[in-house]
Scaffold this active site. Structure first.
Site, PDB file in Angstrom:
ATOM      1  N   GLU A 271       0.879  -1.162   0.000  1.00 39.00           N
ATOM      2  CA  GLU A 271       0.000   0.000   0.000  1.00 39.00           C
ATOM      3  C   GLU A 271       0.911   1.205   0.000  1.00 39.00           C
ATOM      4  O   GLU A 271       1.612   1.466   0.976  1.00 39.00           O
ATOM      5  CB  GLU A 271      -0.860  -0.046   1.264  1.00 39.00           C
ATOM      6  CG  GLU A 271      -2.181   0.613   1.079  1.00 39.00           C
ATOM      7  CD  GLU A 271      -2.362   1.707   2.068  1.00 39.00           C
ATOM      8  OE1 GLU A 271      -2.078   2.853   1.686  1.00 39.00           O
ATOM      9  OE2 GLU A 271      -2.757   1.413   3.196  1.00 39.00           O
TER      10      GLU A 271
ATOM     11  N   CYS B   9      -2.631   8.420   3.903  1.00 36.88           N
ATOM     12  CA  CYS B   9      -2.491   7.841   2.572  1.00 36.88           C
ATOM     13  C   CYS B   9      -3.748   8.096   1.744  1.00 36.88           C
ATOM     14  O   CYS B   9      -3.705   8.066   0.527  1.00 36.88           O
ATOM     15  CB  CYS B   9      -2.177   6.362   2.670  1.00 36.88           C
ATOM     16  SG  CYS B   9      -3.279   5.480   3.776  1.00 36.88           S
TER      17      CYS B   9
END
Ligand code: NDP
Length: 685
Positions: free
Chosen positions: A263, A302
């Site tokens: 990720e 994020c």
């Protein structure tokens, strides 16, 4: 090494069943707002190969002895224990630059994720150690050979390499599905904020809730740990694309085909609809959301909005409204209640973000904020990593590159204009794959175009409008029940998404064989597996007595035209296929009036029920109901009810029993087939 590092506590790693210090002096970790040293970190000289073996042999074996429900109960207990100690985590969280509200996402958001997995594990998983995946696939005409997918826990360990921005949530969101799957974890937090993760792991270990070896912690570098992984281990990485790509190409990971989930960076977009101009609720919601995403965690998320895509005709209004709103966000020491946005995690991180702003500014103009001169209400301006929100505007985003490729991991976003919906979609796609996008519109056609255009490039898409204004969970919040991850540049990984993520830590295996043997493997009765017909009605058996395969073959009942008439008028279901011979005949599926499907199900219940009070406490539903052959007046029904699955509930005096229910006609053809779901007492009387 600085003098300060010698004065602060050195973080320890929890490996091989003990807290251990690295051999070195420790690199100092500084408070983000004041620059005061918080802890020192070092992991040199620790035995990583031994830790991996310990996790696999000790933790893995202990976890695999537990059922899914046992593990779910463990997660719940852990969530409760951490909640009781949350203030201690908040106190230390301020040193990472997090305000109380930021800390809530990290600390209580993380604990909430544990609780969500605990509830899902109890409700949606069986109380077994093997998971059945999907339906039986018949592979032989005579029923003597079939296939069934199963999921079993990997026998290795999960190595979780986490980012600095969520020292608690980042650990717990990966730990919950890992432990529920029955796999031990070795957590490696990012060094910058590892002191908070270390504190939480200390409290977890002290609680004694997890079996020994189920959780280990590395504070500092992971040394040669990855050299020792094999095909049963799994590595999950969150952080920069550069590190992720390097680790993914590690020879041991490549050689052993070790599962690797990544990720990484994500240039998430938010699109303002063509219909959502100033004065609409969607415009106001959009402004609020963009400002919130830029300032929560100082934009170090994020999922934060990096690209703000808005109709050209509304761009001026948007920029000026955003500018006003951002100017009203006081930046300062998180310990100060007046501060609504804290500093970045470190001075190094601020330098990094300033450099990225420089790259963006080559293609876009800064329209709000001054990257070089922070304005703060508290904290140490020289030693703290403060940065005010920076808004940029890029007038020709189609011709630009950096605004779609450079992630400034801080309170930074770029506004870009579009004219038509296709243009908005193609700009958002220029992010090359993102974790999340949002669209603010009240126009269904616009929402359809955006969602269908963006879905293949995103793991999650949020549609914001006036109806969900108060209830929407927000652009930037990953939820335990929804997928978190994105394709392409976002790393290609997938986390959370409810029980989907539990499967990431398990091996799916197609098992083929005769029904009796498949049934023995899965603990679930399937067609063709042995049955037991005895004198005792299965509804008279408690969970202690009932066995998978126990069967009842009922008496028979003939359906009459009067039954159909009565049922129709009694319930009000006078659909023509049951009432009008001519019209029913004209229907391609029927030769005349047919019995109601629900009449068949009701008669079936009347045939299989045992009326007296007994261990069967309730019927809580049916699954997979299918009507397969029409039932005409004059047909005779009979039911075969077979105990398919028994699921005793931990900590309760009952469990769920799933029954295979097949209703046949006088020719043996199946009229209806479904699962009946009941609650049954563990003992009776
Ligand atoms: P890094 O990629 O440097 O670090 C991420 C994790 O990997 C940390 O735990 C780090 O540990 C570890 N790591 C780094 N190098 C190695 C290595 N050679 N072997 C094993 N582990 C390693 O990212 P940062 O945390 O420094 O953040 C940098 C950028 O990443 C941000 O500016 C942002 O762009 C992006 N990012 C993306 C996030 C996302 O969720 N998509 C979240 C956070 C950051 P250590 O700290 O000890 O070096």
């Amino acid at each position: 090494m600085t003098k300060a590092a010698t004065e602060v506590r050195r973080l320890e790693s929890y490996l091989g069943g003990a807290w251990r210090k690295g051999a070195g002096d420790g690199v100092p970790l500084l408070d983000a707002a004041t620059g005061v040293p918080v802890a020192g970190i070092d992991s040199s000289g620790l035995d990583f190969a031994g830790a991996l073996a310990y996790g696999r042999d000790r933790g893995g074996a202990a976890l695999r002895r537990l059922s899914f429900h046992d593990r779910a109960a463990m997660l719940k207990a852990l969530g409760q224990a951490l909640t009781a100690q949350k203030e201690e985590f908040y106190a230390l969280s301020a040193a990472t630059g997090a305000t109380r509200a930021d800390g809530w996402i990290d600390i209580e958001g993380g604990i909430g994720t544990l609780m969500s997995y605990a509830a899902k594990g109890r409700r949606e998983l069986p109380n077994t150690r093997v998971l059945v995946d999907g339906d039986v696939e018949p592979l032989a005409k005579d029923g003597s050979f079939a296939g069934q997918h199963i999921l079993t826990p990997l026998q290795g360990a999960a190595i979780h390499i986490n980012a600095f921005n969520f020292p608690c949530w980042g650990m717990l969101e990966k730990l919950a599905p890992t432990l529920l799957a029955g796999v031990p974890a070795i957590v490696k937090p990012a060094s910058q904020t590892a002191y908070l993760t270390e504190l939480m792991v200390r409290r977890i270990i002290e609680s004694g809730i997890l079996p020994e070896g189920a959780l280990q912690l590395v504070c500092g570098s992971i040394g040669d740990l990855l050299d020792h992984v094999d095909g049963q281990d799994i590595v999950t990485f969150t952080g920069s694309a550069a590190t992720g790509q390097k680790l993914k190409a590690h020879p041991a990971i490549v050689h052993n085909a070790t599962r690797f989930t990544m990720e990484a960076d994500s240039l998430n977009a938010a699109i303002l609809g063509l219909d959502a101009g100033p004065g609409t609720e969607e415009f106001d919601l959009f402004v609020k959301e963009v400002a919130r995403e830029m300032t929560v965690k100082a934009g170090q998320k994020c999922t934060a909005i990096r690209r703000v895509i808005a109709p050209r005709r509304h761009v001026d209004a948007l920029v000026s409204t955003l500018r006003d709103r951002l100017a009203r966000t006081p930046v300062g020491n998180p310990a100060d209640e007046a501060a609504r946005m804290g500093p970045l995690a470190s001075l190094g991180q601020r330098e990094e973000v300033r450099a990225r702003i420089g790259e963006l500014a080559a293609e876009a103009e800064i329209v709000a904020g001054d990257p070089a001169n922070p304005t703060i209400v508290s904290g140490d301006a020289a030693a703290g990593a403060f940065l005010n929100p920076i808004l940029l505007y890029c007038d020709r985003p189609d011709a630009a590159r950096a605004v779609h490729a450079v992630e400034a991991f801080g309170p930074v976003a770029t506004v870009m204009p579009y004219d038509e919906v296709d243009e908005a979609v193609s700009l958002a796609r220029r992010g090359s794959g993102s974790l999340v996008a949002s669209v603010f519109t009240d126009d269904p056609a616009f929402a359809v175009d955006v969602v269908t255009g963006l879905a293949p490039f995103h793991g999650r898409i949020m549609i914001g409008n006036r109806t969900s204004a108060k209830t929407a969970t927000g652009h930037g919040s990953p939820l335990p029940v929804l997928v978190h991850g994105g394709p392409g540049r976002a790393g290609g990984g997938e986390e959370l998404g409810g029980l989907r993520s539990v499967a990431h830590y398990m091996q799916r295996t197609a098992v083929q064989g005769a029904p009796a043997l498949l049934s023995a493997v899965t603990g679930r009765w399937i067609q063709g597996a042995p049955v037991r017909d005895d004198a005792i009605h299965p509804f008279r058996k408690s969970l202690a007595e009932l066995k998978v395969g126990d069967r009842l073959v009922t008496a028979k009942r003939t359906v009459t035209l009067e039954d159909v008439e009565h049922f129709a008028h009694f319930t009000g279901d006078i659909f023509y296929a049951h009432m009008d011979e001519e019209a029913a005949k004209a229907n391609p599926f029927f030769d005349g009036r047919v019995a109601h499907g629900y009449l068949i199900v009701s008669f079936a219940a009347g045939l299989f029920v045992d009326p007296a009070p007994g261990p069967v406490l309730a019927n809580y539903g049916v699954d997979n109901l299918r009507f397969m052959t029409p039932v005409y007046p004059g047909d005779t029904l009979q039911v075969e009810l077979t105990c398919k699955e028994i699921n005793p509930r931990s900590g309760a005096d009952h469990g769920e029993v799933r029954w295979d229910c097949r209703v046949t006609n006088q020719k043996g053809a199946t009229a209806a087939h479904y699962d009946v779901l009941t609650m049954v007492a563990k003992t009776w009387p």
